[in-house]
Design an enzyme around this catalytic site. Structure first.
Site, short mmCIF file in Angstrom:
data_model
loop_
_atom_site.label_atom_id
_atom_site.label_comp_id
_atom_site.label_asym_id
_atom_site.label_seq_id
_atom_site.Cartn_x
_atom_site.Cartn_y
_atom_site.Cartn_z
N MET A 171 17.97 14.11 -42.38
CA MET A 171 19.13 13.77 -43.19
C MET A 171 18.66 13.33 -44.59
O MET A 171 17.71 12.57 -44.69
CB MET A 171 19.89 12.61 -42.55
CG MET A 171 21.14 12.22 -43.32
SD MET A 171 21.82 10.65 -42.76
CE MET A 171 20.75 9.54 -43.65
N ASP B 102 20.80 13.09 -48.78
CA ASP B 102 21.93 12.51 -49.53
C ASP B 102 23.25 12.37 -48.77
O ASP B 102 23.67 13.31 -48.09
CB ASP B 102 22.30 13.40 -50.72
CG ASP B 102 21.13 13.87 -51.53
OD1 ASP B 102 20.02 13.43 -51.27
OD2 ASP B 102 21.35 14.70 -52.41
N GLU C 195 20.02 14.29 -60.64
CA GLU C 195 20.67 14.71 -59.39
C GLU C 195 21.84 13.76 -59.10
O GLU C 195 21.88 12.63 -59.58
CB GLU C 195 19.67 14.68 -58.23
CG GLU C 195 18.47 15.58 -58.47
CD GLU C 195 17.50 15.67 -57.29
OE1 GLU C 195 17.13 16.79 -56.92
OE2 GLU C 195 17.10 14.63 -56.73
#
Ligand code: FRU
Length: 517
Positions: free
Chosen positions: A30, A32, A214
């Site tokens: 996993m 973001d 990002e």
């Protein structure tokens, strides 16, 4: 809870290092948080997920999915949006289309629309990143990709990703904030399908381009909880790779990190309050190593009005080498974001959400005591997870703090240096540290006493500590990997006596419902 779920959770609960107070997927990779949205009584948490591997498979990234009614207890659902011919499903957001602007829902009906990046679409020349949408008519359980995808192509760069979308009331438009290598770009749309370019921010600010940008976010928020005074905060995550200018400052703990700018947004462009020349001091969100790509929940009802987020408790520098086996990566505890005025200006603060208090099982509560170097008033306590809330008066001590998750040869120090005016987490002796050379470190946050006092709120879990100094002004979030048997706790002072104004320690019951209470 059904007995099948209970036994599943017990297996899950027994994994070494498994967070008990934080969301993590039962299995595999996993990163973001994605698509954070509240809709009809449920908080949705989507996330970057490779359901088939404990390492990130960027070519086959999915949106994993979990829901919660209280932001504390989570139920994992099957992955929501799957990769295909269109490429991998990278980060993005989700909104409630209340007025059916998209036309995906019944007349007068509403539903959820997800806006995400497709990476590596094999049909695209040069495989640029593009933005696509999908909709759900059944409260996020199933998703249909829009046949007109993609809805937005890059003008220049291949780094073109992580759309965060919100409804802007004043202009009656959807606004998308997008990370585009060394800048964020703003796009607007009446219907989530057709987007037009509005403006950009950040390409000309010196000193902020260490890594590729990002996961941006843009939120409007009250200052000092005054309804008539609001500001906009632009939030940026800065990656650990593809840096535009590698000589720019690293995030405080190295690797990937998060920064923010306070200013105004008129529906098309963001104007920072600081002049560009005075932006030399970057405002960092977290001084620990492990808080990244945090974005806020959309759709929280106006009566509630809080801005809440979780971050990925990790760092791209070592994320794929973590020593957990069955899964890799977990989220932070949910935190409320606020803006507060200090003598030096307005600053973003984060406080743990009040819903966490339901997990409390008090262990000890002390008031107005003085401790001496060499003593430990907490020597009787044994716990692998805890909430510690404390206030200290600056006296003659030079440094003080807590040692958590201790045993004969293991400890994580959460301390405050009065001499250096620094809050810190030292995980150099936290146990499993050899999986990456940069993991063993001491992370420091500048923090001055307020009215001669230091306040700390600390969340200790099986594999992390989150430290909120002076009511959320300075934050250090770090993973740790101690043995489960390392459960000792110490309150220490160095160089002088320490006045403890108040100290409350609570066990927090596992959120997975597998602990007898
Ligand atoms: C941030 C990020 C995003 C991208 C996703 C891929 O951590 O690199 O920019 O969409 O992760 O998993």
């Amino acid at each position: 809870m059904s007995s099948r779920k209970e036994s599943e959770n017990i297996i899950f609960f027994e994994n070494r290092y498994r967070p008990q107070l934080h969301y993590s997927p039962k299995k595999n990779w996993m990163n973001d948080p994605n698509g954070m949205v509240y809709y009809e009584g449920e908080y949705h948490l989507f996330y970057q997920h490779t359901p088939h591997d404990t390492k990130p498979d960027f070519g086959r990234m999915h949106w994993g999915h979990a829901i919660s009614k209280d932001l504390v207890h989570w139920e994992e659902l099957p992955p929501a949006i799957l990769p295909g011919e269109d490429g991998a499903i990278f980060s993005g957001s989700a909104v409630v289309d209340t007025n059916n602007t998209s036309g995906f829902f019944n007349e007068n009906g509403s539903g959820l629309v997800a806006i995400y990046t497709n990476d590596g679409n094999s049909a695209q020349n040069g495989k640029p990143q593009v933005q696509s949408i999908a909709y759900s008519r059944d409260k996020g359980r199933t998703w249909t990709k829009y046949e007109g995808n993609p809805v937005l192509f890059p003008m220049k760069t291949l780094d073109f990703r992580d759309p965060k979308v919100f409804w802007h009331d004043e202009s009656s438009m959807w606004v998308m904030v997008l990370a585009v290598k060394d800048r964020v770009e703003f796009y607007i749309s009446p219907n989530l399908k057709e987007w037009s370019y509005a403006s950009e921010f950040g390409s000309d600010i010196a000193g902020i381009h260490r890594g590729v940008f990002e996961c941006p976010d843009l939120i409007q928020i009250q200052v000092d909880e005054k309804p008539d005074v609001t500001k906009w905060i632009l939030i940026l995550s800065v990656g650990d790779r593809n840096g535009v200018n590698p000589s720019d400052p690293e995030p405080p703990a190295g690797g990937s990190g998060m920064m923010y700018f306070i200013g105004n947004f008129d529906g098309r462009s963001f104007t920072p309050d600081d002049t560009l020349e005075s932006l030399d001091a970057i405002k960092w969100i977290d001084y620990g190593s492990d808080f990244y790509a945090a974005v806020t929940w959309d759709g929280i009802p106006k009566e509630d009005g809080r801005k809440i987020w979780v971050g990925w408790m990790n760092n791209w520098r070592y994320a794929s080498t973590l020593p957990s086996k069955e899964w890799r990566g977990h989220m932070s505890i949910p935190r409320e974001i606020q803006l507060k005025t200090y003598p030096e200006g307005i600053r973003l603060i984060q406080v743990p959400i009040s819903e966490l208090s339901q997990l409390r099982r008090p262990i000890i509560s002390l008031q107005d005591i003085t401790i001496k170097p060499g003593s430990n008033v907490l020597s009787e306590i044994s716990t692998a997870k805890a909430e510690i809330i404390a206030e200290f008066e600056i006296g003659t001590a030079e440094e003080f703090g807590f040692k958590v998750r201790t045993s004969a040869n293991q400890e994580t120090i959460i301390g405050y240096s009065i001499l250096k005016e620094e809050l810190f987490v030292d995980r150099t002796k936290s146990n499993d540290i050899d999986f990456h050379p940069d993991f063993a470190a001491k992370h420091k946050a500048p923090m001055k006493p307020e009215h001669e006092r230091i306040q700390l709120s600390i969340y200790v879990d099986w594999s992390s500590v989150e430290v909120f100094g002076n009511k959320g002004k300075a934050i250090v979030s770090d993973m740790i990997f101690p043995d489960l048997e390392s459960r000792g706790l110490e309150l220490y002072t160095l160089g002088g006596e320490l006045k403890v104004v108040s100290l409350q320690i609570n066990d927090l019951v596992s959120i997975w419902g597998n602990e007898s209470v």
